[in-house]
Design a protein around this motif. Structure first.
Motif, mmCIF file in Angstrom:
data_model
loop_
_atom_site.group_PDB
_atom_site.id
_atom_site.type_symbol
_atom_site.label_atom_id
_atom_site.label_comp_id
_atom_site.label_asym_id
_atom_site.label_seq_id
_atom_site.Cartn_x
_atom_site.Cartn_y
_atom_site.Cartn_z
ATOM 1 N N HIS A 143 -2.003 28.220 -30.650
ATOM 2 C CA HIS A 143 -1.586 27.927 -32.016
ATOM 3 C C HIS A 143 -1.309 29.173 -32.843
ATOM 4 O O HIS A 143 -0.347 29.199 -33.620
ATOM 5 C CB HIS A 143 -2.621 27.034 -32.705
ATOM 6 C CG HIS A 143 -2.749 25.692 -32.041
ATOM 7 N ND1 HIS A 143 -1.821 24.700 -32.171
ATOM 8 C CD2 HIS A 143 -3.705 25.207 -31.193
ATOM 9 C CE1 HIS A 143 -2.182 23.647 -31.461
ATOM 10 N NE2 HIS A 143 -3.331 23.929 -30.849
ATOM 11 N N GLN B 281 -10.712 22.832 -23.219
ATOM 12 C CA GLN B 281 -10.240 22.168 -24.442
ATOM 13 C C GLN B 281 -11.335 22.204 -25.507
ATOM 14 O O GLN B 281 -11.073 22.511 -26.664
ATOM 15 C CB GLN B 281 -9.844 20.720 -24.139
ATOM 16 C CG GLN B 281 -9.388 19.919 -25.343
ATOM 17 C CD GLN B 281 -8.020 20.297 -25.840
ATOM 18 O OE1 GLN B 281 -7.141 20.655 -25.081
ATOM 19 N NE2 GLN B 281 -7.842 20.240 -27.144
ATOM 20 N N ASN C 147 -11.156 24.585 -28.883
ATOM 21 C CA ASN C 147 -10.736 23.571 -29.838
ATOM 22 C C ASN C 147 -10.271 24.209 -31.149
ATOM 23 O O ASN C 147 -10.978 24.990 -31.761
ATOM 24 C CB ASN C 147 -11.877 22.583 -30.098
ATOM 25 C CG ASN C 147 -11.413 21.384 -30.897
ATOM 26 O OD1 ASN C 147 -10.234 21.056 -30.906
ATOM 27 N ND2 ASN C 147 -12.339 20.733 -31.570
ATOM 28 N N SER D 266 -4.727 24.287 -27.333
ATOM 29 C CA SER D 266 -4.819 22.884 -26.905
ATOM 30 C C SER D 266 -4.145 22.717 -25.550
ATOM 31 O O SER D 266 -3.225 23.450 -25.200
ATOM 32 C CB SER D 266 -4.204 21.953 -27.948
ATOM 33 O OG SER D 266 -2.853 22.264 -28.167
ATOM 34 N N TYR D 267 -4.639 21.734 -24.816
ATOM 35 C CA TYR D 267 -4.188 21.460 -23.454
ATOM 36 C C TYR D 267 -3.743 19.998 -23.390
ATOM 37 O O TYR D 267 -4.484 19.106 -23.760
ATOM 38 C CB TYR D 267 -5.330 21.689 -22.457
ATOM 39 C CG TYR D 267 -5.923 23.074 -22.541
ATOM 40 C CD1 TYR D 267 -5.531 24.065 -21.668
ATOM 41 C CD2 TYR D 267 -6.870 23.388 -23.517
ATOM 42 C CE1 TYR D 267 -6.071 25.340 -21.752
ATOM 43 C CE2 TYR D 267 -7.414 24.652 -23.614
ATOM 44 C CZ TYR D 267 -7.003 25.629 -22.724
ATOM 45 O OH TYR D 267 -7.535 26.889 -22.810
ATOM 46 N N ARG D 268 -2.519 19.773 -22.927
ATOM 47 C CA ARG D 268 -1.978 18.413 -22.859
ATOM 48 C C ARG D 268 -1.338 18.192 -21.493
ATOM 49 O O ARG D 268 -0.513 18.984 -21.044
ATOM 50 C CB ARG D 268 -0.935 18.210 -23.955
ATOM 51 C CG ARG D 268 -0.284 16.843 -23.964
ATOM 52 C CD ARG D 268 0.754 16.705 -25.085
ATOM 53 N NE ARG D 268 1.640 17.833 -25.219
ATOM 54 C CZ ARG D 268 2.794 17.988 -24.562
ATOM 55 N NH1 ARG D 268 3.188 17.096 -23.691
ATOM 56 N NH2 ARG D 268 3.553 19.041 -24.774
#
Length: 186
Positions: free
Chosen positions: A8, A56, A60, A64-66
């Motif tokens: 981010h 994650q 936090n 972020s992991y998706r």
């Protein structure tokens, strides 16, 4: 399995690819990292897929992991997958696939869509033809090229209908009556 990692603070997107649960590939999808950030990159990359949830929680808010969910295949992709599986099963190796083959497959799809009630039936017809290829006349059996199949599709469908008239299939009576019977009485 692939994952998108968002850093981010730097607005950087990374793509992580895992094979057999182990990290095997890292790609920068957007943004950039300076040399210091590259040196610290290992701290945010889970070495094993099973570690992603822990990372994650640890990062936090800053990372972020998706999981990347693959998009469903198009109708063309489904027909193509069926073709590749058929060819590989028949010969033990994948076919050479060119632009001419792609054009032939698109024409096959278009025709089967025209004579079918919907895309599901068009695909089912293609699957039926390929799974029953060994029941075709010997001449057709030897000619598995998509360009040939496209050019002889009417004869191949007629052959499949004649050769398998007593076979039971999972297709509806309506499909058999309207598509296969009505198609070749012209």
């Amino acid at each position: 399995m692939t994952y998108t990692v968002t850093i981010h603070r730097t607005h950087t997107l990374l793509k992580l690819t895992y094979k057999k649960g182990e990290l095997c590939k890292i790609e920068i999808k957007s943004g950039c990292l300076n040399s210091q950030q590259y040196q610290q990159l290992g701290a945010i990359l889970p070495p094993r897929e099973e570690d992603i949830e822990r990372y994650q929680e640890q990062w936090n808010g800053s990372v972020s992991y998706r999981e990347d969910v693959p998009e469903p295949l198009s109708l063309y992709g489904k027909f193509l997958d069926e073709w590749f599986a058929f060819y590989k099963h028949l010969y033990g190796f994948p076919p050479k696939f060119t632009g001419a083959d792609g054009k032939a497959l698109k024409q096959i799809i278009s025709y089967l869509q025209q004579v079918s009630a919907n895309d599901t039936e068009a695909l089912a017809t293609w699957q039926y033809l390929l799974s029953n290829w060994q029941k075709m006349d010997a001449f057709h059996q030897k000619n598995t090229d998509l360009k040939y199949i496209n050019s002889q599709l009417n004869k191949i469908l007629q052959n499949a209908k004649r050769g398998n008239s007593s076979a039971t299939t999972a297709y509806s009576d309506n499909f058999k009556r309207e598509i296969l019977q009505g198609l070749f009485t012209r």
